[in-house]
Design an enzyme around this catalytic site. Structure first.
Site, PDB file in Angstrom:
ATOM      1  N   LYS A 160      -1.934   8.927  -7.277  1.00  0.00           N
ATOM      2  CA  LYS A 160      -1.469  10.136  -8.321  1.00  0.00           C
ATOM      3  C   LYS A 160      -1.398   9.544  -9.542  1.00  0.00           C
ATOM      4  O   LYS A 160      -2.100  10.337 -10.749  1.00  0.00           O
ATOM      5  CB  LYS A 160      -0.167  10.782  -8.318  1.00  0.00           C
ATOM      6  CG  LYS A 160       0.701  11.079  -9.102  1.00  0.00           C
ATOM      7  CD  LYS A 160       1.214  11.853  -8.478  1.00  0.00           C
ATOM      8  CE  LYS A 160       2.159  13.126  -9.831  1.00  0.00           C
ATOM      9  NZ  LYS A 160       4.052  12.875  -9.611  1.00  0.00           N
TER      10      LYS A 160
ATOM     11  N   GLY B 169       1.573   5.034  -3.961  1.00  0.00           N
ATOM     12  CA  GLY B 169       1.337   6.481  -4.846  1.00  0.00           C
ATOM     13  C   GLY B 169       0.283   6.117  -6.229  1.00  0.00           C
ATOM     14  O   GLY B 169      -0.057   6.906  -6.842  1.00  0.00           O
ATOM     15  N   LYS B 170      -0.903   4.990  -5.796  1.00  0.00           N
ATOM     16  CA  LYS B 170      -1.517   5.001  -6.897  1.00  0.00           C
ATOM     17  C   LYS B 170      -2.505   5.854  -7.320  1.00  0.00           C
ATOM     18  O   LYS B 170      -2.969   6.668  -8.180  1.00  0.00           O
ATOM     19  CB  LYS B 170      -2.510   3.582  -5.891  1.00  0.00           C
ATOM     20  CG  LYS B 170      -2.069   2.911  -5.679  1.00  0.00           C
ATOM     21  CD  LYS B 170      -2.871   1.594  -5.080  1.00  0.00           C
ATOM     22  CE  LYS B 170      -3.202   1.748  -4.262  1.00  0.00           C
ATOM     23  NZ  LYS B 170      -2.614   1.659  -2.889  1.00  0.00           N
TER      24      LYS B 170
ATOM     25  N   ALA C 252      -8.229   2.916   3.030  1.00  0.00           N
ATOM     26  CA  ALA C 252      -6.849   3.286   2.037  1.00  0.00           C
ATOM     27  C   ALA C 252      -6.998   5.123   1.924  1.00  0.00           C
ATOM     28  O   ALA C 252      -7.917   5.583   2.314  1.00  0.00           O
ATOM     29  CB  ALA C 252      -8.351   3.646   0.634  1.00  0.00           C
ATOM     30  N   GLY C 253      -5.711   5.658   1.884  1.00  0.00           N
ATOM     31  CA  GLY C 253      -5.141   7.135   1.442  1.00  0.00           C
ATOM     32  C   GLY C 253      -4.828   7.144   0.570  1.00  0.00           C
ATOM     33  O   GLY C 253      -3.611   6.899   0.213  1.00  0.00           O
ATOM     34  N   HIS C 254      -5.672   7.570  -0.358  1.00  0.00           N
ATOM     35  CA  HIS C 254      -5.054   8.383  -1.617  1.00  0.00           C
ATOM     36  C   HIS C 254      -5.131   9.890  -1.920  1.00  0.00           C
ATOM     37  O   HIS C 254      -5.533  10.569  -1.222  1.00  0.00           O
ATOM     38  CB  HIS C 254      -5.388   7.839  -2.969  1.00  0.00           C
ATOM     39  CG  HIS C 254      -5.486   6.685  -2.468  1.00  0.00           C
ATOM     40  ND1 HIS C 254      -6.866   5.572  -3.906  1.00  0.00           N
ATOM     41  CD2 HIS C 254      -5.467   5.461  -2.404  1.00  0.00           C
ATOM     42  CE1 HIS C 254      -6.414   4.455  -3.871  1.00  0.00           C
ATOM     43  NE2 HIS C 254      -5.864   4.502  -2.451  1.00  0.00           N
ATOM     44  N   THR C 255      -3.467  10.001  -1.711  1.00  0.00           N
ATOM     45  CA  THR C 255      -4.042  11.955  -1.605  1.00  0.00           C
ATOM     46  C   THR C 255      -3.396  12.142  -2.940  1.00  0.00           C
ATOM     47  O   THR C 255      -2.680  11.737  -4.005  1.00  0.00           O
ATOM     48  CB  THR C 255      -2.086  12.057  -1.088  1.00  0.00           C
ATOM     49  OG1 THR C 255      -2.384  11.517   0.032  1.00  0.00           O
ATOM     50  CG2 THR C 255      -1.891  13.415  -0.378  1.00  0.00           C
TER      51      THR C 255
ATOM     52  N   GLY D 243       0.974  -1.435   0.034  1.00  0.00           N
ATOM     53  CA  GLY D 243      -0.042  -0.141  -0.206  1.00  0.00           C
ATOM     54  C   GLY D 243       0.496   1.003   0.148  1.00  0.00           C
ATOM     55  O   GLY D 243       2.049   0.573   0.299  1.00  0.00           O
ATOM     56  N   ASP D 244       0.150   2.778  -0.201  1.00  0.00           N
ATOM     57  CA  ASP D 244       1.329   3.752   0.103  1.00  0.00           C
ATOM     58  C   ASP D 244       1.813   3.493  -1.200  1.00  0.00           C
ATOM     59  O   ASP D 244       2.650   4.724  -0.980  1.00  0.00           O
ATOM     60  CB  ASP D 244       1.759   3.596   1.346  1.00  0.00           C
ATOM     61  CG  ASP D 244       0.424   4.228   2.149  1.00  0.00           C
ATOM     62  OD1 ASP D 244      -0.555   4.202   2.610  1.00  0.00           O
ATOM     63  OD2 ASP D 244       1.175   2.923   3.419  1.00  0.00           O
TER      64      ASP D 244
ATOM     65  N   GLN E  36      -4.967  -0.466  -1.426  1.00  0.00           N
ATOM     66  CA  GLN E  36      -3.796  -1.070  -0.663  1.00  0.00           C
ATOM     67  C   GLN E  36      -3.074  -1.382  -1.336  1.00  0.00           C
ATOM     68  O   GLN E  36      -2.406  -0.877  -1.906  1.00  0.00           O
ATOM     69  CB  GLN E  36      -4.349  -2.279   0.080  1.00  0.00           C
ATOM     70  CG  GLN E  36      -5.490  -1.407   1.559  1.00  0.00           C
ATOM     71  CD  GLN E  36      -6.754  -1.736   1.534  1.00  0.00           C
ATOM     72  OE1 GLN E  36      -7.751  -1.996   0.362  1.00  0.00           O
ATOM     73  NE2 GLN E  36      -7.261  -0.273   1.697  1.00  0.00           N
TER      74      GLN E  36
ATOM     75  N   GLY F 106       8.363  13.514  -7.968  1.00  0.00           N
ATOM     76  CA  GLY F 106       7.198  15.005  -7.203  1.00  0.00           C
ATOM     77  C   GLY F 106       6.096  14.106  -6.904  1.00  0.00           C
ATOM     78  O   GLY F 106       5.635  13.768  -7.336  1.00  0.00           O
TER      79      GLY F 106
ATOM     80  N   PRO G 145       4.046   6.214  11.459  1.00  0.00           N
ATOM     81  CA  PRO G 145       4.609   6.457  10.760  1.00  0.00           C
ATOM     82  C   PRO G 145       5.121   5.484  10.457  1.00  0.00           C
ATOM     83  O   PRO G 145       4.655   3.968  10.815  1.00  0.00           O
ATOM     84  CB  PRO G 145       6.027   6.859  11.355  1.00  0.00           C
ATOM     85  CG  PRO G 145       5.297   6.539  13.438  1.00  0.00           C
ATOM     86  CD  PRO G 145       4.018   6.930  13.061  1.00  0.00           C
TER      87      PRO G 145
HETATM   88  P1  IMP Z   1      -7.169  -3.007   8.304  1.00  0.00           P
HETATM   89  O1  IMP Z   1      -7.251  -3.121   6.531  1.00  0.00           O
HETATM   90  O2  IMP Z   1      -7.910  -1.422   9.131  1.00  0.00           O
HETATM   91  O3  IMP Z   1      -8.227  -3.824   8.755  1.00  0.00           O
HETATM   92  O4  IMP Z   1      -5.637  -3.038   8.394  1.00  0.00           O
HETATM   93  C1  IMP Z   1      -5.140  -4.431   8.161  1.00  0.00           C
HETATM   94  C2  IMP Z   1      -3.846  -3.616   7.900  1.00  0.00           C
HETATM   95  O5  IMP Z   1      -3.420  -3.329   6.412  1.00  0.00           O
HETATM   96  C3  IMP Z   1      -2.932  -2.987   8.794  1.00  0.00           C
HETATM   97  O6  IMP Z   1      -1.663  -4.065   8.693  1.00  0.00           O
HETATM   98  C4  IMP Z   1      -3.101  -1.264   7.968  1.00  0.00           C
HETATM   99  O7  IMP Z   1      -1.984  -1.161   7.769  1.00  0.00           O
HETATM  100  C5  IMP Z   1      -2.769  -2.570   6.348  1.00  0.00           C
HETATM  101  N1  IMP Z   1      -3.627  -1.257   5.415  1.00  0.00           N
HETATM  102  C6  IMP Z   1      -4.659  -0.482   4.972  1.00  0.00           C
HETATM  103  N2  IMP Z   1      -5.215  -0.302   4.530  1.00  0.00           N
HETATM  104  C7  IMP Z   1      -4.212  -0.004   4.280  1.00  0.00           C
HETATM  105  C8  IMP Z   1      -3.396   2.068   3.381  1.00  0.00           C
HETATM  106  O8  IMP Z   1      -4.485   2.144   2.481  1.00  0.00           O
HETATM  107  N3  IMP Z   1      -1.715   1.624   2.893  1.00  0.00           N
HETATM  108  C9  IMP Z   1      -1.237   0.879   3.681  1.00  0.00           C
HETATM  109  N4  IMP Z   1      -1.698   0.345   4.496  1.00  0.00           N
HETATM  110  C10 IMP Z   1      -3.161  -0.385   4.892  1.00  0.00           C
END
Ligand code: IMP
Length: 438
Positions: free
Chosen positions: A20, A17-18, A41-44, A14-15, A229, A420, A309
Site C-alpha cells: 500500500k 503493508g508495504k 512475497a504477498g503485496h496487496t 513481513g506483511d 518480507q 484502513g 493464519p
Molecule cells: P521462504 O521465504 O518461503 O523460504 O520462507 C521462510 C520464512 O519466511 C517463513 O517463515 C515464511 O513464512 C517467511 N516469509 C517469506 N516471505 C514472506 C512474506 O512476504 N511475508 C511474511 N513472511 C514471509
C-alpha cells in the site's frame, strides 16, 4: 517533484503493508523495483475497492508511466509471473516491455526447487522453518552454489538450457533419492520444453535491468525500491535460521538491484501497529491467547501467499529499533493502527531481559530473541472508529499518544499512518516526503 530515490522496507517479519505504501509513493516515481525475495512475497494493493494481490510483479504496475523492474536479486518464478501478468491483463492492466522489465541475471525458480523445499520441510518435522514452499531457499542455494543455477538469460538460449537442465536434474535426482528417499522420475525434457516456452513469452521484457537503473539514477529519474518480507526475515540480520534466503533490508538494495549504494535514497521503514509473523521462529511479543486472536481477526491476519493464519502479538520496539538502525531509516510508515481500536489497553515491548545476561552478550538482537523476556509498557486504548480520520489532530488522544510513543522509542518520525486498506485511508504526519498526494 523530488528526484530523491525511495526505499520501502519492512521492519518486522513481513506483511507490514508495504504494498500500500509503495502504491502511494509509486505515482511520483519513474521506476518501482523488486530487488529481493520472489513469489513468497504477498503485496496487496486496493484501488477503487478492487483488490490486487501481487507476488512477483512490483506494486507500481497499477500506475501509468511507471516502469516496473524485477531485478537481479529476485528468485524469479516464470510460472507465477506469467499467471500474475495474465490475471492483471484480464482485469484491464496494460503490461508490456514499456512498463515491466525482468533482469536477465535473476535466478530462476525451477520445479525441482519447489520439490526440494517440500521434501526438506517434511524431513525437518517439528524443526521445520515453515517456508512458503515456493522453492525460494533451494533457488538461492543453487545461486550460491553456481554450478546448479539457471538464470533468466538461460531461458532464451534453448541449447544451453537443455544441457543445463539435463545435468542438474541428474544430480538433483541422486540427491533427492539419497537424502530424502524420493525416487519419482523428474522429467528433464518436459521441464526444458516448458521453460523454453516461458522464455519466449517473456522475451520482450528480459533485459539488463541494472544498466537501466544506473542510467536512470544518473539522469535523476526517481526510483522506488520495494522491499519484500521484513528485516527480521533477512538472511544475514534476521532470526536465523527462521528467515528467508535473501537480503531484504535497505542494505540489500545495491546488490539486489545493481545500483550504487548511494542510490538507496530516503528509506521508509514500514511497521504494523502490532506484530505478526508467519512460519516458525522466535517472536518475543507473541500473544498466543485472546489478544492474539483479536488482532488476527480484526487485522485479517491470514497470509496473502499461503492463506496461513499469522501469529500475532504486541508491538516490539526493541526489534523495530534494531531494524530501523540497521537500514538507517529516515522515517516510519505506521500501518493498521485502526486494528488496535476497541482494546482497553495496548502494550509495547520496550526492553528484553534475560535470566543470564552473560550468556547473550555476544549475540545480536534477533539471536537473543528466543531467550528474551519482554518488559512491557501499557498505554490506554481507544474505542472510536478512526477509519475516516484524515488528519493527525483528529485521531483520539490515546491513538496520538501511541504514535508519539513509537516515535520516541524508535527515535524516528512517523511520516505516514495507514488507518484502513483503501488507498485514501492514510494520514500524512511527520513525513519528509512533501510531494505525496493522497
Ligand atoms: P521462504 O521465504 O518461503 O523460504 O520462507 C521462510 C520464512 O519466511 C517463513 O517463515 C515464511 O513464512 C517467511 N516469509 C517469506 N516471505 C514472506 C512474506 O512476504 N511475508 C511474511 N513472511 C514471509
Amino acid at each position: 517533484m523530488s528526484t530523491q530515490n525511495i526505499t520501502v522496507i519492512g521492519l518486522q517479519w513481513g506483511d507490514e503493508g508495504k504494498g500500500k505504501i509503495v502504491d502511494l509513493l509509486a505515482r511520483n516515481c519513474r521506476y518501482v523495483v523488486r530487488y529481493c525475495g520472489g513469489a513468497n512475497a504477498g503485496h496487496t494493493v486496493i484501488v477503487a475497492g478492487e483488490r490486487y494481490p501481487l507476488h512477483l510483479i512490483p506494486s507500481g504496475i497499477l500506475h501509468k508511466g511507471v516502469h516496473n523492474i524485477v531485478a537481479n536479486g529476485v528468485a524469479f518464478d516464470p510460472v507465477i509471473a506469467l499467471q500474475e501478468i495474465e490475471t492483471l491483463r484480464e482485469r484491464g492492466v496494460t503490461i508490456n516491455a514499456e512498463n515491466l522489465s525482468i533482469s536477465s541475471s535473476a535466478n530462476v525458480v525451477m520445479p525441482y526447487h519447489k520439490l526440494a523445499d517440500r521434501l526438506s520441510e517434511q524431513s525437518l518435522g517439528a524443526g521445520k522453518i515453515g517456508t512458503t514452499a515456493l522453492g525460494i531457499g533451494p533457488c538461492y542455494s543453487d545461486k550460491a552454489l553456481r554450478s546448479l543455477a539457471i538464470r533468466v538469460a538461460d531461458l532464451l538460449a534453448p541449447e544451453t538450457l537443455k544441457e543445463k537442465i539435463g545435468r542438474i536434474v541428474e544430480i538433483k535426482s541422486k540427491i533427492f533419492k539419497s537424502v530424502f528417499g524420493y525416487d519419482e522420475p523428474i522429467d528433464a525434457e518436459g521441464i526444458w520444453r516448458e521453460y523454453c516456452d516461458y522464455g519466449k513469452r517473456l522475451e520482450e521484457m528480459i533485459t539488463d535491468t541494472g544498466a537501466i537503473l544506473r542510467s536512470a539514477w544518473q539522469k535523476g529519474e526517481r526510483i522506488c525500491f520495494e522491499g519484500g518480507q521484513g528485516s527480521m526475515l533477512d538472511i544475514d540480520h534476521g532470526t536465523f535460521p527462521y528467515v528467508t534466503s535473501s537480503s531484504v533490508t535497505a542494505c540489500g538494495v545495491p546488490a539486489g538491484a545493481g545500483v550504487p549504494p548511494k542510490a538507496v535514497g530516503r528509506v521508509i521503514g514500514v511497521i504494523k501497529a502490532y506484530t505478526s509473523r508467519v512460519g516458525a521462529g522466535p517472536f518475543p511479543t507473541e500473544q498466543d491467547n485472546q489478544i492474539g486472536q483479536y488482532l488476527r481477526e480484526h487485522g485479517k491476519e491470514y497470509g496473502t501467499t499461503t492463506g496461513r493464519p499469522r501469529r500475532c502479538g504486541w508491538f516490539d520496539a526493541v526489534a523495530v529499533k534494531y531494524a530501523a538502525d540497521l537500514s538507517c531509516v529516515d522515517e516510519l510508515a505506521l500501518t493498521l493502527l485502526d486494528v488496535l481500536g476497541g482494546l482497553e489497553t495496548i502494550k509495547i515491548c520496550t526492553e528484553y531481559r534475560f535470566d543470564d545476561d552473560k550468556a547473550v552478550q555476544h549475540l545480536s538482537i534477533p539471536m537473543r530473541m528466543s531467550l528474551a523476556k519482554c518488559v512491557y509498557e501499557e498505554l490506554p486504548g481507544w474505542d472510536e472508529q478512526i477509519e475516516d480520520v484524515r488528519s493527525f489532530s483528529d485521531l483520539p488522544a490515546n491513538a496520538r499518544a501511541y504514535v508519539q510513543r513509537i516515535e520516541e522509542l524508535i527515535g524516528k518520525p512517523v511520516g505516514l499512518i495507514s488507518i484502513g486498506p483503501q488507498r485514501e485511508q492514510v494520514i500524512k504526519h511527520n513525513t519528509g516526503l512533501d510531494d505525496i498526494v493522497i
